[in-house]
Motif scaffolding. Structure first.
Motif, PDB file in Angstrom:
ATOM      1  N   PRO A  48       0.874  -1.603  -0.015  1.00 10.04           N
ATOM      2  CA  PRO A  48      -0.077  -0.003   0.277  1.00 10.04           C
ATOM      3  C   PRO A  48       0.696   0.906  -0.152  1.00 10.04           C
ATOM      4  CG  PRO A  48      -1.132  -1.344   1.406  1.00 10.04           C
ATOM      5  CD  PRO A  48       0.502  -1.981   0.946  1.00 10.04           C
ATOM      6  N   SER A  49       0.265   2.303  -0.374  1.00  9.22           N
ATOM      7  CA  SER A  49       0.938   3.433  -0.213  1.00  9.22           C
ATOM      8  C   SER A  49       0.100   4.775  -0.704  1.00  9.22           C
ATOM      9  CB  SER A  49       1.913   3.593  -1.495  1.00  9.22           C
ATOM     10  OG  SER A  49       2.152   4.609  -2.124  1.00  9.22           O
ATOM     11  N   THR A  50       0.152   5.762  -0.127  1.00  2.46           N
ATOM     12  CA  THR A  50      -1.219   7.319  -0.600  1.00  2.46           C
ATOM     13  C   THR A  50       0.426   8.074  -1.375  1.00  2.46           C
ATOM     14  OG1 THR A  50      -2.392   6.364   0.955  1.00  2.46           O
ATOM     15  CG2 THR A  50      -2.212   9.254   0.114  1.00  2.46           C
ATOM     16  N   ARG A  51       1.390   8.763  -0.650  1.00  3.52           N
ATOM     17  CA  ARG A  51       1.935   9.319  -0.602  1.00  3.52           C
ATOM     18  C   ARG A  51       2.477   9.250  -2.199  1.00  3.52           C
ATOM     19  NH1 ARG A  51       0.852  10.685   3.677  1.00  3.52           N
ATOM     20  NH2 ARG A  51       0.659   8.273   3.966  1.00  3.52           N
ATOM     21  N   THR A  52       3.235   8.140  -2.645  1.00  7.64           N
ATOM     22  CA  THR A  52       4.738   7.481  -2.758  1.00  7.64           C
ATOM     23  C   THR A  52       3.722   7.692  -4.048  1.00  7.64           C
ATOM     24  OG1 THR A  52       5.692   6.471  -1.285  1.00  7.64           O
ATOM     25  CG2 THR A  52       6.645   6.660  -3.858  1.00  7.64           C
ATOM     26  N   ARG A 101       6.698  -0.473  -6.014  1.00  5.43           N
ATOM     27  CA  ARG A 101       6.626  -0.815  -4.804  1.00  5.43           C
ATOM     28  C   ARG A 101       7.242  -1.982  -4.571  1.00  5.43           C
ATOM     29  NH1 ARG A 101       4.245   2.834   0.179  1.00  5.43           N
ATOM     30  NH2 ARG A 101       6.111   4.243  -0.454  1.00  5.43           N
ATOM     31  N   HIS A 129      14.498   3.664  -0.024  1.00 12.52           N
ATOM     32  CA  HIS A 129      12.955   4.457  -0.582  1.00 12.52           C
ATOM     33  C   HIS A 129      13.521   5.657  -0.982  1.00 12.52           C
ATOM     34  CE1 HIS A 129       9.349   5.639  -1.515  1.00 12.52           C
ATOM     35  NE2 HIS A 129       8.623   5.951  -0.215  1.00 12.52           N
ATOM     36  N   GLN A 132      12.052   8.470  -0.956  1.00 13.61           N
ATOM     37  CA  GLN A 132      11.704   9.707  -0.064  1.00 13.61           C
ATOM     38  C   GLN A 132      12.929  10.270   0.222  1.00 13.61           C
ATOM     39  OE1 GLN A 132       8.443   9.850   1.476  1.00 13.61           O
ATOM     40  NE2 GLN A 132       9.579  11.179   2.320  1.00 13.61           N
ATOM     41  N   PRO A 263       8.039  11.209   7.098  1.00 17.32           N
ATOM     42  CA  PRO A 263       7.542  10.881   5.533  1.00 17.32           C
ATOM     43  C   PRO A 263       6.393  10.653   5.223  1.00 17.32           C
ATOM     44  CG  PRO A 263       8.908   8.829   7.118  1.00 17.32           C
ATOM     45  CD  PRO A 263       8.931   9.632   7.858  1.00 17.32           C
ATOM     46  N   LEU A 264       5.590  10.469   6.699  1.00 19.31           N
ATOM     47  CA  LEU A 264       3.966   9.601   6.175  1.00 19.31           C
ATOM     48  C   LEU A 264       4.004   8.935   6.528  1.00 19.31           C
ATOM     49  CD1 LEU A 264       2.558  13.707   6.252  1.00 19.31           C
ATOM     50  CD2 LEU A 264       3.352  12.567   8.185  1.00 19.31           C
ATOM     51  N   PRO A 265       2.873   7.941   6.155  1.00 20.82           N
ATOM     52  CA  PRO A 265       2.205   8.242   7.030  1.00 20.82           C
ATOM     53  C   PRO A 265       2.003   7.898   8.513  1.00 20.82           C
ATOM     54  CG  PRO A 265       1.786   6.000   6.394  1.00 20.82           C
ATOM     55  CD  PRO A 265       3.115   6.269   5.853  1.00 20.82           C
TER      56      PRO A 265
END
Ligand code: CP
Length: 304
Positions: A48-52, A101, A129, A132, A263-265
């Motif tokens: 899973p990922s949101t930002r990348t 990823r 990463h 990032q 880096p979040l989350p």
């Protein structure tokens, strides 16, 4: 063709140039809006990922290119037993560049050996990463005005935190960098990073489990999440997950121009009362991520 698997695949000169291009993109967005017309980016996210993922996709769309891909392994033929190597060879028939990823350390490297198009490691397990790190370097450059002469606190899960490993590797190539490594004893930085990066480059560092002990010395405080998905034992995760919670009170002794990054989350490790503090840079950091990925995509596709 060049792949980006580890931040060390880029020289300091290449990174500095990429940062300058990203700063120009921020200042002149329109100038870049057709740089990748006709080009296609594939985002293959087996984790899973949101930002990348979304910042890669936003980056390509803002350059005039297009995107395709999947956001979970279960919606690809990997769920039927296809190997990553075969997936990559196939996607290379459709796309000009791939951001990937994977939960397994080294999977993007294996993919790059089979790929006919450039591969970008968008995070491999607890290993690396690099994009990032490019995001972090652009954030530091824009917010602090320099990449040399910095005392950087890294706090939280330093054992499994791939963002921390890549950032140490990158910052160790700049001048007069000192690290304060803040973690519980169960999540200390791996020995190989101490030996092969910090000691090898004569980088000064302190290890502590106390977040407040060196707060007043820090130029940057880089918080990280204790990553549930990397633990073998849920009991250990529950015991360690709230070990550090940065709040306003803990920032009282910090410098006025401290830059708080993450880096979040985020889960619990930064209290939301810090979000409006001018020193909180983590949402700006997420935005810098899109601009540096625009710069990276152009470089890897050979776009001037
Ligand atoms: N920083 C980062 O990699 O976030 P995502 O997991 O949401 O992509």
């Amino acid at each position: 063709m060049k792949h980006l698997i580890d931040i060390k695949d880029l020289s300091v000169e290449e990174i500095d140039k990429m940062i300058e291009v990203a700063k120009d993109i921020i200042a002149n967005k329109e100038k870049y809006s057709h740089k990748c017309d006709g080009k296609l980016l594939a985002t293959l996210f087996f984790e899973p990922s949101t930002r990348t993922r979304l910042s890669f996709e936003a980056a390509m769309l803002r350059l005039g290119g297009e995107v395709l891909g999947f956001s979970e392994a279960s919606s690809s033929s990997v769920s039927k037993g296809e190997t990553v190597a075969d997936t990559i060879r196939t996607v290379g028939c459709y796309a000009d560049i791939i951001a990937m990823r994977h939960p397994k350390e080294g999977a993007p490297l294996v993919a790059s050996e089979k790929s006919t198009v450039p591969i970008i490691n968008a995070g491999d397990g607890g290993h690396n990463h690099p994009t990032q790190t490019l995001t972090d370097l652009l954030t530091i450059k824009c917010e602090k005005g320099r990449l040399n002469d910095l005392t950087i606190g890294l706090c939280g899960d330093l054992k499994f935190g791939r963002t921390v490993h890549s950032l140490i590797s990158a910052m160790s190539r700049y001048k007069n960098i000192k690290f304060v490594l803040i973690s519980p004893k169960e999540l200390v930085i791996p020995e190989y990073i101490k030996k092969e990066v910090l000691d090898k480059n004569n980088i000064e560092y302190i290890e502590t489990n106390d977040i407040e002990e060196h707060m007043s010395e820090l130029d940057i405080l880089y918080m990280t999440r204790v990553q549930k998905e990397r633990f073998f034992n849920e009991e250990d995760y529950i015991r360690l997950k709230d070990y550090y919670i940065l709040n306003k009170e803990k920032l009282e002794k910090a410098k006025k121009d401290l830059c708080v990054m993450h880096p979040l989350p985020r889960v619990n490790e930064i209290s939301t009362d810090v979000d409006d503090d001018p020193r909180a840079c983590y949402f700006k950091q997420a935005q810098y991520g899109m601009f540096i990925r625009m710069s990276l995509i152009m470089k890897m596709l050979g776009v001037e």
